[in-house]
Every structure is written in C-alpha cells, then in structure tokens.
Design a protein around this motif. Structure first.
Motif, PDB file in Angstrom:
ATOM      1  N   LEU A   3       0.741  -1.239   0.220  1.00 63.04           N
ATOM      2  CA  LEU A   3       0.332  -0.048  -0.137  1.00 63.04           C
ATOM      3  C   LEU A   3       0.477   0.639  -0.541  1.00 63.04           C
ATOM      4  CD1 LEU A   3      -2.604  -1.176   2.472  1.00 63.04           C
ATOM      5  CD2 LEU A   3      -3.019  -1.337   0.053  1.00 63.04           C
ATOM      6  N   ASP A   4       2.233   1.286   0.604  1.00 58.95           N
ATOM      7  CA  ASP A   4       2.652   2.398   0.991  1.00 58.95           C
ATOM      8  C   ASP A   4       3.836   1.474  -0.289  1.00 58.95           C
ATOM      9  OD1 ASP A   4       1.429   3.799   2.392  1.00 58.95           O
ATOM     10  OD2 ASP A   4       2.123   2.032   4.269  1.00 58.95           O
ATOM     11  N   THR A   5       4.128   2.739  -1.831  1.00 59.03           N
ATOM     12  CA  THR A   5       5.346   2.609  -2.542  1.00 59.03           C
ATOM     13  C   THR A   5       6.501   3.802  -2.327  1.00 59.03           C
ATOM     14  OG1 THR A   5       3.198   1.386  -4.108  1.00 59.03           O
ATOM     15  CG2 THR A   5       5.432   2.208  -4.666  1.00 59.03           C
ATOM     16  N   PRO A   6       6.772   3.102  -1.979  1.00 59.36           N
ATOM     17  CA  PRO A   6       8.301   4.619  -1.623  1.00 59.36           C
ATOM     18  C   PRO A   6       9.004   4.787  -3.143  1.00 59.36           C
ATOM     19  CG  PRO A   6       9.336   2.547  -1.582  1.00 59.36           C
ATOM     20  CD  PRO A   6       7.909   1.320  -1.607  1.00 59.36           C
ATOM     21  N   PRO A 264      15.885  -7.928   3.435  1.00 62.97           N
ATOM     22  CA  PRO A 264      14.210  -7.826   3.567  1.00 62.97           C
ATOM     23  C   PRO A 264      13.808  -8.793   4.911  1.00 62.97           C
ATOM     24  CG  PRO A 264      14.571  -9.500   1.613  1.00 62.97           C
ATOM     25  CD  PRO A 264      15.686  -8.761   2.314  1.00 62.97           C
ATOM     26  N   GLU A 265      14.792  -8.282   5.746  1.00 63.96           N
ATOM     27  CA  GLU A 265      14.402  -9.220   6.836  1.00 63.96           C
ATOM     28  C   GLU A 265      14.254  -8.470   8.549  1.00 63.96           C
ATOM     29  OE1 GLU A 265      17.588 -11.152   7.040  1.00 63.96           O
ATOM     30  OE2 GLU A 265      17.694 -12.249   5.603  1.00 63.96           O
ATOM     31  N   GLU A 266      13.639  -8.912   9.402  1.00 69.33           N
ATOM     32  CA  GLU A 266      13.284  -7.542  10.135  1.00 69.33           C
ATOM     33  C   GLU A 266      13.934  -7.316  11.008  1.00 69.33           C
ATOM     34  OE1 GLU A 266      10.369  -7.697  14.424  1.00 69.33           O
ATOM     35  OE2 GLU A 266       9.842  -9.548  13.069  1.00 69.33           O
ATOM     36  N   ASP A 267      15.262  -7.908  11.132  1.00 71.03           N
ATOM     37  CA  ASP A 267      16.339  -6.868  12.525  1.00 71.03           C
ATOM     38  C   ASP A 267      17.556  -5.857  11.407  1.00 71.03           C
ATOM     39  OD1 ASP A 267      15.421  -8.385  15.046  1.00 71.03           O
ATOM     40  OD2 ASP A 267      16.806 -10.066  14.304  1.00 71.03           O
ATOM     41  N   VAL A 290      19.280   0.171  -0.041  1.00 67.23           N
ATOM     42  CA  VAL A 290      19.163  -0.533  -0.881  1.00 67.23           C
ATOM     43  C   VAL A 290      18.330  -1.915  -0.045  1.00 67.23           C
ATOM     44  CG1 VAL A 290      20.905  -2.033  -1.771  1.00 67.23           C
ATOM     45  CG2 VAL A 290      21.231  -0.015  -2.231  1.00 67.23           C
ATOM     46  N   LEU A 291      17.939  -2.927  -0.715  1.00 66.37           N
ATOM     47  CA  LEU A 291      16.989  -3.883   0.780  1.00 66.37           C
ATOM     48  C   LEU A 291      17.760  -5.121  -1.179  1.00 66.37           C
ATOM     49  CD1 LEU A 291      15.498  -4.265   2.036  1.00 66.37           C
ATOM     50  CD2 LEU A 291      13.028  -4.323   0.784  1.00 66.37           C
ATOM     51  N   THR A 412       7.742  -6.560   5.797  1.00 73.14           N
ATOM     52  CA  THR A 412       9.489  -5.763   6.156  1.00 73.14           C
ATOM     53  C   THR A 412       9.423  -4.639   6.188  1.00 73.14           C
ATOM     54  OG1 THR A 412       9.895  -8.257   6.585  1.00 73.14           O
ATOM     55  CG2 THR A 412      11.108  -6.168   6.790  1.00 73.14           C
ATOM     56  N   ARG A 413       9.152  -4.150   4.561  1.00 72.83           N
ATOM     57  CA  ARG A 413       9.739  -3.658   3.323  1.00 72.83           C
ATOM     58  C   ARG A 413       8.520  -2.223   3.823  1.00 72.83           C
ATOM     59  NH1 ARG A 413       7.884  -1.604  -1.988  1.00 72.83           N
ATOM     60  NH2 ARG A 413       6.367  -0.829  -0.542  1.00 72.83           N
TER      61      ARG A 413
END
Length: 456
Positions: A3-6, A264-267, A290-291, A412-413
């Motif tokens: 929903l939130d596209t950066p 793309p991991e929580e920590d 950068v993901l 996560t993102r």
C-alpha cells in the motif's frame, strides 16, 4: 507492491552525477554491503567514472569477484572493466584497508624518521594500531580522507566495517580522536611539556602518586610503554582530532551520498531504520535504501492460498492407475485443480527463502532438495510410481512457500516505508547463486539500476 510505495532510488542517476564524489555503503553485518559496493563500482566505471572501491571485508570475497589475487592498502586496477562512453575513460580500482599500515603511514607522514621509528617499535603503539576499539573505523575514515585528498578518482565507494552496531561507523572515529587528544593523554604528556627541573619538581609529588596508582592498575612495564609512546607522539596528537573532524565534515558535504544496505528481514530493516534516523540527526546526506535479496515471482497472480488448496485437491482427490502410471478420474476435486501453473515456478529461483541468502546477494538453490522430499529423484533415474499430479502438487507447494516469503518481505519493507516514506528504495532481486566474478557483479548492478525484484 504494498500500500505504501516508496520513491524509487535512481542508482544510475546517482552514479552518473559528476557531483557525486563519495558513496558510503553502510548497514548491519551480513546484508551484502561489500557486494553492493563492488557492483556499484563496476557499474560506475563502465558508465565512464574513474572509481576506487575501499573495502574492509575480512573475507576477501571482493578480490575474488574482481579477478584480483589479493587486495591490500594500495589501490589496484581491475582488469576487464572499462568505460563504454565515447572517450573510454572509465576505470575501476580496488583496495582493502590495512588498519595497521594506515596507522603507520600517519606516523611516518607526521614525524621525523627517528621519532617515527621509536613510535613504530613501541609495544603500546603496536597494540593500539592492531586492535584498539574504534581503530578500524578511524583508519577507514583516515584512508577515505587520503584518497579524497589525492584526487586521482572522481568517485570513491566505501564499504564500511562490519560491526555489531551501525552507530560504530559514525562514533568510533570521534571516540579514538577524543582518546588520543583527551585528558588522560595530556596528563601523561605533562612532564614532557613542563621544561626544566623546576617544572619536574613542581609535578614530582602529584605525578609520583598518579604513576604509582597507574602502575598497579596497568603494570609498570605497560605504563612505561604508554609514557614512551605519548612522549614520542607529543606533536601528533592534535592532528588526530583535526583529521577526524575534517573527515566528518567531508561525510556531511553535498558530494557525499550514503546508501543504507539491508536485507528484507526484520532485524536488518530495523537497524536500517535506526541508521536512517541517525544519519538525519548528524546531517549526513542519505541517497536511499538498498534492499538486497528480494524475492519475486513471475506467477504472483496465483496466491499462496490458492496454490495450497489446489495442491491439497490433487493429493486428496487424485485416483492413480498404478500399472499405467497415469492419472485417472479425480472425482469432485477435478474442477479445482489449476491447469495454468507457470513453468517459472519449477525453477530454482522460485524455491529460495530470505534465510538462505549469502553475503554475495545469492540465494541457496533448494529446488533439488524439495523435489527429493517428494520422491522424484530415484537413483536409477526412473520415476517409479510418481505421477504428474504429485509433481504438480509439489510445485504448487513450492510456489506457495515462495509467495509466503514475498508477502513477509513486503510487510517488512512496508513497515520501514511507513516510518520513512521519504526514503528512496532500490529492491535488488535475489540471484540463484553466490557472486564470485565480474559477471555476477554486473548482474547485481543491473538489478540495482532496475530497483525492483524480478517478476514484481
């Protein structure tokens, strides 16, 4: 997409901008900073920039990927990388920080030969230069300052030291500079600064008490080494703080761009969000996030729920003619089974998870193991009693697992984006294997420029 596209990070525009002189890749350990820095260097050089990549990666994967036997404290030209601009001016050089050698160069550059030799041979200096807390980060900034002062390259890309906290990179240089220019050092230098017998007599009682206490705490031999070191470094201490402050201002300059690297991991994303906030507080110019190792699918129209339901229908409702090896009537579940499962779901790229990623931006290829779990790989190469329905059900379950990974990474993102909607993001699609050569670095560079995972 969530929903939130950066906003999308325009990597090529950043690399092509002649005003961009320094790119700092930072973030927590194990998220692909070294690979990202190397891939950016290759792409920038092949777009006409004269680039040097400074890495602090102890595993030395960068040298292997760049086709160099080893990297050291001297920038080395990387063969096979040249600009494709009309002038052919692009070059790539790479180096690995030698912490002790960089410290030695500072001493040799700011002291006469006799004093430099005394410092280099001092036991306390040898311990300090080899492993004092914050020395690696401080020397990385010293080397950055040296490279920028030489002006031999129009783009410097820095792979920051791996650390337990992202804050170490910003704080450690100041800490070491403060130590070397602090009260403790000034006290130890006091006898050398106060000349003549009168001065020594004036300080004799106080210094005797202090050195007696320090001798008990540190040991007489270590205290003597420290005092000898301090006396030899007397004229240099102010320079450490000055250079640390100058490099800090360089990091705040408009020609510098920070790239926060995360998986793309929580920590990792939580650490990235904290670093973004810290960079803003320190007025450091942030280019974006950068993901790395983001998973995508060419069949995302088939949800995990539908894929699992179809697999269950095949497994529960299929009637198999064991002699002919062909599927018979499926009964009531026949209409629910999919007939348009994309072939892409059977590839190894559909089977990875974020947890299987490597620092080279690769993903572990576990398709073979998954097939083995369904019994499709017989030693004699025959399929036995395995049917098309069972194979299809297995592939559907693999697809469902992939879609669940994608959904988790998306959540996560989106959490990061909700906190920092202004930060531009480049999502780098995961590779099916590790990066070990220039071709792999080029592939990562292409994914960086694309900014979205394959199939997304």
């Amino acid at each position: 997409m969530g929903l939130d596209t950066p906003p999308r990070l325009a990597v090529d525009a950043l690399l092509d901008d002649a005003g961009t002189r320094i790119i700092v890749c930072c973030g927590s350990g194990g998220v692909g900073k070294t690979t990202t820095a190397a891939a950016l260097g290759v792409r920038a050089a092949e777009r006409g920039r004269k680039v040097v990549v400074l890495t602090i990666d102890p595993a030395r994967r960068l040298a292997q990927s760049l086709g160099i036997d080893s990297l050291d404290n001297t920038p080395r030209r990387v063969a096979g990388v040249a600009g494709d601009d009309s002038a052919g001016t692009g070059e790539l050089h790479a180096m690995m920080l030698d912490m002790k050698r960089t410290f030695d160069e500072i001493v040799e550059g700011h002291a006469d030969a006799e004093r430099a030799q005394a410092i280099l041979e001092n036991p306390f200096y040898q311990s300090l230069s080899a492993g004092f807390a914050g020395t690696q980060e401080y020397m990385a900034m010293e080397k950055l300052g040296q490279l920028r002062a030489r002006d031999d390259w129009d783009l410097i890309i820095v792979d920051t030291p791996p650390s337990r906290s992202a804050l170490d990179f910003l704080d450690a240089p100041k800490r070491l500079g403060s130590f070397l220019d602090g009260k403790f050092i000034r006290v130890l230098m006091a006898p050398a600064k106060v000349g003549g017998r009168a001065g020594m007599k004036f300080l004799n009682v106080g210094m005797s008490m202090m050195t007696g206490t320090l001798s008990k705490l540190m040991g007489a031999s270590l205290l003597k080494d420290v005092q000898t070191f301090v006396a030899a470094m007397d004229t240099m201490f102010g320079g450490f703080r000055t250079r640390a402050d100058a490099t800090y201002r360089l990091l705040q300059a408009p020609g510098t761009a920070f790239l926060v690297v995360a998986a793309p991991e929580e920590d990792a994303v939580r650490e990235a969000a904290y670093f973004v906030e810290r960079l803003a507080a320190e007025r450091m110019p942030l280019a974006g996030l950068v993901l790395n190792r983001v998973h995508g699918s060419g069949a995302d129209q088939l949800s995990a729920e539908r894929a699992l339901a179809a697999a269950e229908n095949l497994e529960e409702g299929g009637i198999v003619d064991q002699e002919s090896g062909k599927a018979g009537d499926r009964g009531s579940g026949a209409d629910d089974s999919p007939t348009d499962v994309p072939a892409a779901d059977s590839t190894s790229d559909e089977s990875g998870t974020a947890g299987n990623s490597t620092d080279g931006n690769g993903t572990t290829d576990d398709a073979d193991s998954a097939d083995g779990a369904h019994g499709t790989d017989d030693a004699d190469g025959t399929a036995g009693a395995i049917t098309a329905d069972e194979i299809t059900a297995g592939l559907l379950r693999l697809h469902a697992e992939r879609m669940q990974v994608i959904a988790r990474e998306q959540r996560t993102r989106d959490r990061f984006t909700s906190l920092h909607p202004e930060v531009a993001v480049a999502e780098v699609a995961a590779l099916p294997g590790d990066v070990h050569d220039l071709a792999g670095l080029r592939a990562i560079g292409e994914r960086l420029a694309a900014g979205v995972p394959a199939g997304a």
